[in-house]
Write a protein that holds these residues in place. Structure first.
Motif, PDB file in Angstrom:
ATOM      1  N   ARG A   1      48.373 100.811 -22.726  1.00 58.63           N
ATOM      2  CA  ARG A   1      48.311 100.173 -21.416  1.00 58.63           C
ATOM      3  C   ARG A   1      48.652  98.690 -21.500  1.00 58.63           C
ATOM      4  NH1 ARG A   1      43.062 102.384 -18.249  1.00 58.63           N
ATOM      5  NH2 ARG A   1      43.729 104.545 -18.087  1.00 58.63           N
ATOM      6  N   GLN A   2      49.344  98.218 -20.493  1.00 57.66           N
ATOM      7  CA  GLN A   2      49.659  96.802 -20.353  1.00 57.66           C
ATOM      8  C   GLN A   2      48.759  96.234 -19.271  1.00 57.66           C
ATOM      9  OE1 GLN A   2      52.245  95.411 -22.410  1.00 57.66           O
ATOM     10  NE2 GLN A   2      51.785  97.390 -23.299  1.00 57.66           N
ATOM     11  N   VAL A   3      48.256  95.021 -19.476  1.00 58.78           N
ATOM     12  CA  VAL A   3      47.337  94.401 -18.527  1.00 58.78           C
ATOM     13  C   VAL A   3      47.909  93.064 -18.084  1.00 58.78           C
ATOM     14  CG1 VAL A   3      45.012  93.491 -18.194  1.00 58.78           C
ATOM     15  CG2 VAL A   3      45.366  95.498 -19.649  1.00 58.78           C
ATOM     16  N   ARG A   4      48.028  92.908 -16.776  1.00 58.79           N
ATOM     17  CA  ARG A   4      48.477  91.634 -16.216  1.00 58.79           C
ATOM     18  C   ARG A   4      47.238  90.817 -15.868  1.00 58.79           C
ATOM     19  NH1 ARG A   4      52.960  89.458 -12.906  1.00 58.79           N
ATOM     20  NH2 ARG A   4      54.149  91.190 -13.733  1.00 58.79           N
ATOM     21  N   PHE A   5      47.264  89.546 -16.217  1.00 60.31           N
ATOM     22  CA  PHE A   5      46.136  88.673 -15.921  1.00 60.31           C
ATOM     23  C   PHE A   5      46.664  87.292 -15.584  1.00 60.31           C
ATOM     24  CE2 PHE A   5      47.001  88.259 -20.378  1.00 60.31           C
ATOM     25  CZ  PHE A   5      46.896  86.899 -20.608  1.00 60.31           C
ATOM     26  N   GLU A   6      45.850  86.524 -14.909  1.00 61.63           N
ATOM     27  CA  GLU A   6      46.186  85.141 -14.594  1.00 61.63           C
ATOM     28  C   GLU A   6      45.152  84.239 -15.249  1.00 61.63           C
ATOM     29  OE1 GLU A   6      46.958  84.220 -10.524  1.00 61.63           O
ATOM     30  OE2 GLU A   6      47.870  86.177 -10.156  1.00 61.63           O
ATOM     31  N   GLY A   7      45.599  83.080 -15.680  1.00 57.44           N
ATOM     32  CA  GLY A   7      44.686  82.120 -16.288  1.00 57.44           C
ATOM     33  C   GLY A   7      44.414  82.431 -17.744  1.00 57.44           C
ATOM     34  N   LYS A   8      43.319  81.909 -18.230  1.00 58.06           N
ATOM     35  CA  LYS A   8      42.949  82.081 -19.629  1.00 58.06           C
ATOM     36  C   LYS A   8      42.021  83.279 -19.796  1.00 58.06           C
ATOM     37  CE  LYS A   8      43.321  77.240 -20.823  1.00 58.06           C
ATOM     38  NZ  LYS A   8      42.665  76.084 -21.436  1.00 58.06           N
ATOM     39  N   ILE A   9      42.048  83.840 -20.989  1.00 58.98           N
ATOM     40  CA  ILE A   9      41.142  84.942 -21.315  1.00 58.98           C
ATOM     41  C   ILE A   9      40.023  84.373 -22.185  1.00 58.98           C
ATOM     42  CG2 ILE A   9      40.890  87.131 -22.525  1.00 58.98           C
ATOM     43  CD1 ILE A   9      43.752  87.769 -21.881  1.00 58.98           C
ATOM     44  N   ASN A  10      38.796  84.537 -21.721  1.00 57.56           N
ATOM     45  CA  ASN A  10      37.644  84.142 -22.532  1.00 57.56           C
ATOM     46  C   ASN A  10      37.073  85.390 -23.194  1.00 57.56           C
ATOM     47  OD1 ASN A  10      36.147  85.502 -20.566  1.00 57.56           O
ATOM     48  ND2 ASN A  10      35.521  83.619 -19.534  1.00 57.56           N
ATOM     49  N   LYS A  11      35.988  85.234 -23.949  1.00 58.28           N
ATOM     50  CA  LYS A  11      35.452  86.381 -24.688  1.00 58.28           C
ATOM     51  C   LYS A  11      34.984  87.489 -23.759  1.00 58.28           C
ATOM     52  CE  LYS A  11      30.979  84.159 -25.374  1.00 58.28           C
ATOM     53  NZ  LYS A  11      30.078  83.584 -26.356  1.00 58.28           N
ATOM     54  N   ALA A  12      34.418  87.148 -22.613  1.00 57.58           N
ATOM     55  CA  ALA A  12      33.957  88.180 -21.675  1.00 57.58           C
ATOM     56  C   ALA A  12      35.139  88.948 -21.088  1.00 57.58           C
ATOM     57  CB  ALA A  12      33.124  87.547 -20.565  1.00 57.58           C
ATOM     58  N   LYS A  13      36.188  88.229 -20.703  1.00 57.35           N
ATOM     59  CA  LYS A  13      37.370  88.878 -20.133  1.00 57.35           C
ATOM     60  C   LYS A  13      38.072  89.723 -21.201  1.00 57.35           C
ATOM     61  CE  LYS A  13      40.258  89.688 -16.826  1.00 57.35           C
ATOM     62  NZ  LYS A  13      39.869  90.551 -15.710  1.00 57.35           N
ATOM     63  N   ASN A  14      38.143  89.222 -22.424  1.00 53.28           N
ATOM     64  CA  ASN A  14      38.760  89.974 -23.517  1.00 53.28           C
ATOM     65  C   ASN A  14      38.027  91.295 -23.733  1.00 53.28           C
ATOM     66  OD1 ASN A  14      40.623  90.090 -25.871  1.00 53.28           O
ATOM     67  ND2 ASN A  14      38.710  90.051 -27.008  1.00 53.28           N
ATOM     68  N   ARG A  15      36.708  91.234 -23.762  1.00 54.29           N
ATOM     69  CA  ARG A  15      35.899  92.447 -23.945  1.00 54.29           C
ATOM     70  C   ARG A  15      36.110  93.410 -22.781  1.00 54.29           C
ATOM     71  NH1 ARG A  15      29.421  92.665 -25.176  1.00 54.29           N
ATOM     72  NH2 ARG A  15      29.164  94.852 -24.683  1.00 54.29           N
ATOM     73  N   GLU A  16      36.154  92.891 -21.577  1.00 54.77           N
ATOM     74  CA  GLU A  16      36.373  93.729 -20.393  1.00 54.77           C
ATOM     75  C   GLU A  16      37.733  94.437 -20.465  1.00 54.77           C
ATOM     76  OE1 GLU A  16      37.494  92.846 -15.806  1.00 54.77           O
ATOM     77  OE2 GLU A  16      35.818  91.700 -16.615  1.00 54.77           O
ATOM     78  N   ILE A  17      38.771  93.691 -20.839  1.00 56.92           N
ATOM     79  CA  ILE A  17      40.109  94.276 -20.944  1.00 56.92           C
ATOM     80  C   ILE A  17      40.126  95.381 -21.998  1.00 56.92           C
ATOM     81  CG2 ILE A  17      42.485  93.815 -21.684  1.00 56.92           C
ATOM     82  CD1 ILE A  17      42.166  91.035 -20.315  1.00 56.92           C
ATOM     83  N   LEU A  18      39.546  95.103 -23.168  1.00 56.94           N
ATOM     84  CA  LEU A  18      39.512  96.118 -24.215  1.00 56.94           C
ATOM     85  C   LEU A  18      38.677  97.323 -23.795  1.00 56.94           C
ATOM     86  CD1 LEU A  18      39.200  93.956 -27.447  1.00 56.94           C
ATOM     87  CD2 LEU A  18      41.222  95.123 -26.562  1.00 56.94           C
ATOM     88  N   ASP A  19      37.548  97.058 -23.179  1.00 54.92           N
ATOM     89  CA  ASP A  19      36.653  98.139 -22.756  1.00 54.92           C
ATOM     90  C   ASP A  19      37.345  99.064 -21.756  1.00 54.92           C
ATOM     91  OD1 ASP A  19      34.097  99.273 -23.155  1.00 54.92           O
ATOM     92  OD2 ASP A  19      33.400  98.465 -21.247  1.00 54.92           O
ATOM     93  N   GLU A  20      38.138  98.496 -20.876  1.00 56.19           N
ATOM     94  CA  GLU A  20      38.797  99.287 -19.839  1.00 56.19           C
ATOM     95  C   GLU A  20      40.104  99.923 -20.303  1.00 56.19           C
ATOM     96  OE1 GLU A  20      39.272  96.649 -16.519  1.00 56.19           O
ATOM     97  OE2 GLU A  20      37.118  96.586 -16.116  1.00 56.19           O
ATOM     98  N   ASN A  21      40.684  99.434 -21.409  1.00 56.69           N
ATOM     99  CA  ASN A  21      42.036  99.872 -21.753  1.00 56.69           C
ATOM    100  C   ASN A  21      42.266 100.364 -23.174  1.00 56.69           C
ATOM    101  OD1 ASN A  21      43.658  99.068 -19.223  1.00 56.69           O
ATOM    102  ND2 ASN A  21      42.349  97.312 -19.646  1.00 56.69           N
ATOM    103  N   LEU A  22      41.585  99.811 -24.153  1.00 59.07           N
ATOM    104  CA  LEU A  22      41.900 100.147 -25.548  1.00 59.07           C
ATOM    105  C   LEU A  22      41.651 101.619 -25.867  1.00 59.07           C
ATOM    106  CD1 LEU A  22      42.800  99.338 -28.387  1.00 59.07           C
ATOM    107  CD2 LEU A  22      40.411  98.761 -28.867  1.00 59.07           C
TER     108      LEU A  22
END
Length: 76
Positions: free
Chosen positions: A11-32
């Protein structure tokens, strides 16, 4: 942000702004793990990331441990 594996592209994820540790975990949790299921990799695949602070944060390390992921060691 994307997931690139020998078996194909996850999966590819589009995001705006910076990724912090919480956002990184959320992206991985939802997609990896969904990407690995889509590509029929099961749970035994190597996971690699660099040593960015959001990747080495305690909460991220705990998440990786809880998911029993095989994390490749990566030098600084």
């Amino acid at each position: 942000m994307g997931c690139y594996l020998a078996a194909g592209t996850g999966r590819q994820v589009r995001f705006e702004g910076k990724i912090n540790k919480a956002k990184n975990r959320e992206i991985l949790d939802e997609n990896l793990l969904q990407s690995t299921q889509d590509l029929r990799l099961g749970r035994r695949f190597p996971f690699q990331q660099d040593n960015d602070p959001k990747h080495t944060a305690k909460t991220m390390q705990e998440w990786l441990w809880d998911k029993s992921l095989n994390v490749l060691e990566w030098p600084s």
